[in-house]
Design an enzyme around this catalytic site. Structure first.
Site, PDB file in Angstrom:
ATOM      1  N   SER A 189       0.784  -1.233   0.000  1.00 47.83           N
ATOM      2  CA  SER A 189       0.000   0.000   0.000  1.00 47.83           C
ATOM      3  C   SER A 189       0.813   1.277   0.000  1.00 47.83           C
ATOM      4  CB  SER A 189      -0.934   0.006   1.195  1.00 47.83           C
ATOM      5  OG  SER A 189      -0.187   0.212   2.369  1.00 47.83           O
ATOM      6  N   HIS A 217      -5.563  -4.218   0.616  1.00 46.99           N
ATOM      7  CA  HIS A 217      -5.698  -3.074  -0.298  1.00 46.99           C
ATOM      8  C   HIS A 217      -6.225  -3.483  -1.664  1.00 46.99           C
ATOM      9  CE1 HIS A 217      -4.068   0.062   2.267  1.00 46.99           C
ATOM     10  NE2 HIS A 217      -3.373  -0.922   2.804  1.00 46.99           N
ATOM     11  N   LYS A 248     -11.415  -0.577   4.664  1.00 44.00           N
ATOM     12  CA  LYS A 248     -10.858   0.246   3.587  1.00 44.00           C
ATOM     13  C   LYS A 248     -11.883   0.340   2.446  1.00 44.00           C
ATOM     14  CE  LYS A 248      -6.331  -0.205   5.562  1.00 44.00           C
ATOM     15  NZ  LYS A 248      -5.027  -0.865   5.693  1.00 44.00           N
TER      16      LYS A 248
HETATM   17  C1  LIG Z   1      -4.339  -1.378   6.933  1.00 42.63           C
HETATM   18  C2  LIG Z   1      -3.673  -2.725   6.744  1.00 42.63           C
HETATM   19  C3  LIG Z   1      -3.968  -3.798   7.566  1.00 42.63           C
HETATM   20  C4  LIG Z   1      -4.846  -3.634   8.765  1.00 42.63           C
HETATM   21  O1  LIG Z   1      -6.175  -3.470   8.399  1.00 42.63           O
HETATM   22  P1  LIG Z   1      -7.205  -2.912   9.501  1.00 42.63           P
HETATM   23  O2  LIG Z   1      -8.485  -3.557   9.220  1.00 42.63           O
HETATM   24  O3  LIG Z   1      -7.195  -1.437   9.324  1.00 42.63           O
HETATM   25  O4  LIG Z   1      -6.635  -3.295  10.834  1.00 42.63           O
HETATM   26  C5  LIG Z   1      -3.451  -5.040   7.275  1.00 42.63           C
HETATM   27  N1  LIG Z   1      -2.620  -5.224   6.226  1.00 42.63           N
HETATM   28  C6  LIG Z   1      -2.279  -4.195   5.416  1.00 42.63           C
HETATM   29  C7  LIG Z   1      -1.380  -4.456   4.269  1.00 42.63           C
HETATM   30  C8  LIG Z   1      -2.774  -2.913   5.663  1.00 42.63           C
HETATM   31  O5  LIG Z   1      -2.395  -1.891   4.895  1.00 42.63           O
END
Ligand SMILES: *Cc1c(COP(=O)(O)O)cnc(C)c1O
Length: 407
Positions: A189, A217, A248
């Site tokens: 990301s 992502h 997200k």
């Molecule tokens: C944001 C993210 C997470 C965590 O996700 P949340 O649901 O916000 O805890 C896990 N892996 C990656 C690659 C991320 O960017």
């Protein structure tokens, strides 16, 4: 004993490096995303435009998702009132897990408080279920995977980012009899590059390893039904464990794994991070399920998202700014210094109402500090034009390099 000075010293060191994190207090304005109101420390407010969020499709303001959240809160109340084991498994959690296992073409899914917790809880419990496990982890994996692997205390091998030759060397050098797991991401990301899914899957077969793919992502964004990059490439059945988020692209909250019935059942039964914590509020679970269902049938939104990202990249490239090569929807702009990065971010906010957080170490390596833009279908042509104008004038004023930064 003066305990306070330990905390002050720790803070002073990151402040000295220019990477002390300052959070912005905002309120997103439903119906007008990406617009938000910035509530400043001095009590005043101003309107801003959010350019760094992960609500990639604007699902956080989707009418149907919101209606579902309200509806379920009305009938089932606010919190779940329990852990999954002790009264906290509701019909809404089951509905969400069914939606997610279907999304990834798996028999089962397991919902956690967040994808961070899902990664940490799953990766740390796997060595207990698979004695002698060796985890092969991409060096740029997310902090939650690193933490899970570390806490699992099993043998680990870190392979150079996206370097499948290095991965193979490490696999070849390991005990052929030992259980193995390859852990990686489909979209990284901060750089916006894709993981080498096909190659990793082939190596996993060759060396008899399991695969663990973080699609945080990518879910909602790639694949005909938003099942992620594995779906897009037709590899759903080649990945053993998927990790994803509802926070997200799905615009709600919560995380999960999707895998075989046995894997999910074992993680459900042995992972403390799943067992000993209150389950998601029913309204959140129901809204998450709704959003997943909607995005399974919204290829046009995914299309708009990709177009928006492609268009912003062209505009930035035309200015000659040091855009980092990113094949995905992430648009990273290289700055290379934490203080300058923070300064540009401050000026964008204060002078132009453009909110983009500076991305500094340890999120990215030192010297690669950047601004990370996340254009979406809710960013209009006018929003993009305004951003381009702002970047152009700041790059000129700060006498920053243009095309000569090769990244
Ligand atoms: C944001 C993210 C997470 C965590 O996700 P949340 O649901 O916000 O805890 C896990 N892996 C990656 C690659 C991320 O960017």
């Amino acid at each position: 004993m003066d305990y306070e000075h330990y905390f002050k010293d720790a803070l002073a060191s990151i402040k000295g490096e220019g990477r002390y994190r300052i959070f912005l207090d905002i309120r997103r304005e439903r119906g007008s995303f990406p617009k938000a109101t910035w509530h400043k420390d001095d009590g005043t407010q101003s309107e801003i435009s959010v350019w760094c969020g992960n609500d990639y499709l604007g699902m956080g303001q989707n009418e149907d998702v919101l209606a579902r959240m309200k509806e379920v809160a009305e009938v089932a109340g606010t919190g779940s009132g329990g852990t999954r084991n002790i009264s906290g498994t509701t019909i809404y959690h089951k509905e969400l897990e069914a939606e997610l296992s279907d999304l990834h073409g798996k028999d089962a899914a397991l919902v956690f408080s967040s994808a961070y917790i899902a990664n940490d809880a799953t990766l740390s419990v796997l060595p207990k279920l698979l004695p002698g496990l060796i985890i092969f982890s991409d060096e740029l994996n997310h902090a939650s995977m690193i933490e899970g692997v570390r806490r699992g205390k099993c043998e680990k091998r870190i392979w150079r980012h996206n370097d499948v030759e290095h991965l193979e060397e490490l696999l070849k050098a390991s005990d052929p009899e030992a259980p193995k797991l390859i852990a990686f991401e489909s979209v990284y990301s901060m750089d916006g590059d894709f993981g080498p899914l096909k190659e990793v899957v082939a190596l996993a077969k060759k060396y008899n390893a399991m695969t663990y793919l973080d699609e945080v992502h990518a879910v909602g964004l790639y694949g005909p039904r938003g099942g992620g990059v594995a779906e897009e490439l037709g590899l759903l059945d080649q990945i053993d464990i998927f990790n994803g988020t509802l926070g997200k692209a799905f615009g709600v909250f919560g995380g999960y794994i999707a895998a075989s019935r046995e894997i999910c059942d074992a993680v459900r039964s042995f992972a403390p991070g799943f067992i000993f914590t209150t389950s998601l509020p029913p309204a959140i679970a129901a809204a998450g399920a709704k959003s997943v269902r909607i995005l399974k049938n919204s290829p046009e939104l995914r299309q708009k998202h990709q177009e928006s990202a492609a268009y912003l990249k062209v505009r930035i490239r035309n200015l000659g700014l040091p855009l980092m090569e990113s094949p995905s929807h992430i648009v990273p702009l290289h700055v290379g210094d934490p203080k300058i990065c923070k300064r540009i971010s401050d000026m964008l906010l204060e002078e132009f109402g453009i909110y983009v957080q500076p991305i500094n170490y340890p999120t990215v390596p030192r010297g690669t500090e950047r601004l990370r833009f996340t254009p979406s279908p809710v960013h209009s042509e006018a929003d993009i034009a305004h951003l381009i104008h702002a970047l152009d004038s700041l790059w000129a004023r700060c006498e920053l390099n243009r095309a000569d930064i090769a990244v």
